[in-house]
Scaffold this motif. Sequence first.
Motif: not given
Length: 423
Positions: A38-44, A376-381, A388-391
Amino acid sequence: MRIAYRALLGVMVALAVMSLVNCNGYSCGGFGSLPCTAVTTGGGGGFGGGGGGGGSQPTAFVFAVDQGGTIDAYTLNTGAGTFAATSGYTSPTIAANEGGVGMAVAQKQFLYAGIAASEELYGWTISSSGMLTAISGMPLSAPFLDRYNGGVGQDNIITDPTGTYLFISDALDSEVWAYVIGSGGGLTAVTGSPFIMPFEPMNLACDGLGKYLYVIDGNHSTHQGTEIAAYSIGSGGVLTAVQGSPFAFPMWQVQGEPTGNFLIGTTGSNAYFGVTDDLHLYEFTITQSGTNAGAITESGSFSTVYSPFSIAVSPNTGGNLVYSFSFNDDATAFNPTEGYTLSSSGTLTAISGSPFTNLGEGTWGQFDQSGQNLMDYGSYTPSGSTVVTQIVPLSVGSAGVLTQPISTLDIATPGFWVVTDVP
């Protein structure tokens, strides 16, 4: 370009936040089908104040499912030039989750979110300052939300254009659930719901006038569609199969346009899924009258620079704009967004400057109701880092040219999200 996160969210990758994993340095997803850790997602959060700077009014709100168990809120304020966490907002608590099943906004007033982890359908009213208040009687128990086949698509939960009805695909049970949206946002099951489908339903779409519902049959593992079922939306939201349905068109996603005359579609094909890139968008003409009203026929295909993964169609007739979003064949980077104008006869023509470079990029776009703002939504490592998830907030010019006057926003986790104009 950003490095594309292969579990971007949904039916396969770019929408499949049910299993966020990282294998030998490559980010990957597949709802438990791969032996990865599992990847630990970054906090927002941490974006400072909301969108109220400079005394100007907010332009639009974005709401996103947070895997930690909240609905996060962000405010776009084009007058102040800000896109940030909504000031004074208290996040409603939901079950900890894996990105949700889907989200939808009705009438710019009501927000709905399906959460598989708790098998519940949540609903809130949206205030003019972006605050959420639980709708009376919500959340609803919805056990079918836990049977949606590990991803399905970005259009699992939709409303008709007027926000009168809410539709939800239930892939494993081959059903579509339909609800009437009441004056206070409460939901009442449509007579006859759930409606049996001839296949496992995935992405859903309405025509631009809300007369018909179109249901995609496909394979989320290969990101390929096989046929489209069509239903007339009758009194009270009752669905009746259109004569000749389902139609053998291999689309992955279709979207209606405001006149109700056409559907725009993409096969979603990409070499990443082991299929040949398809450098086209497709147009379908909707039969307007007669015994087979609502039936669709393919009326055109239009060349694209990249193979479209998903599309967004302008919600108003003043725009008549179509945008496509994609990533490259090995899912290592997002491609620039492409844009097209749609003529009254159904012809797609590339907008000057398309593909639009020097803008933030992603794989899933959504318009606000005004059609002036495209998210526009994108999620990348990033290499050696966490997800990292961005809009990306994009401004739509009068000729459909995209610009980005406001910076890209990081959000807390991958998950379903929606944008809406201020009520």
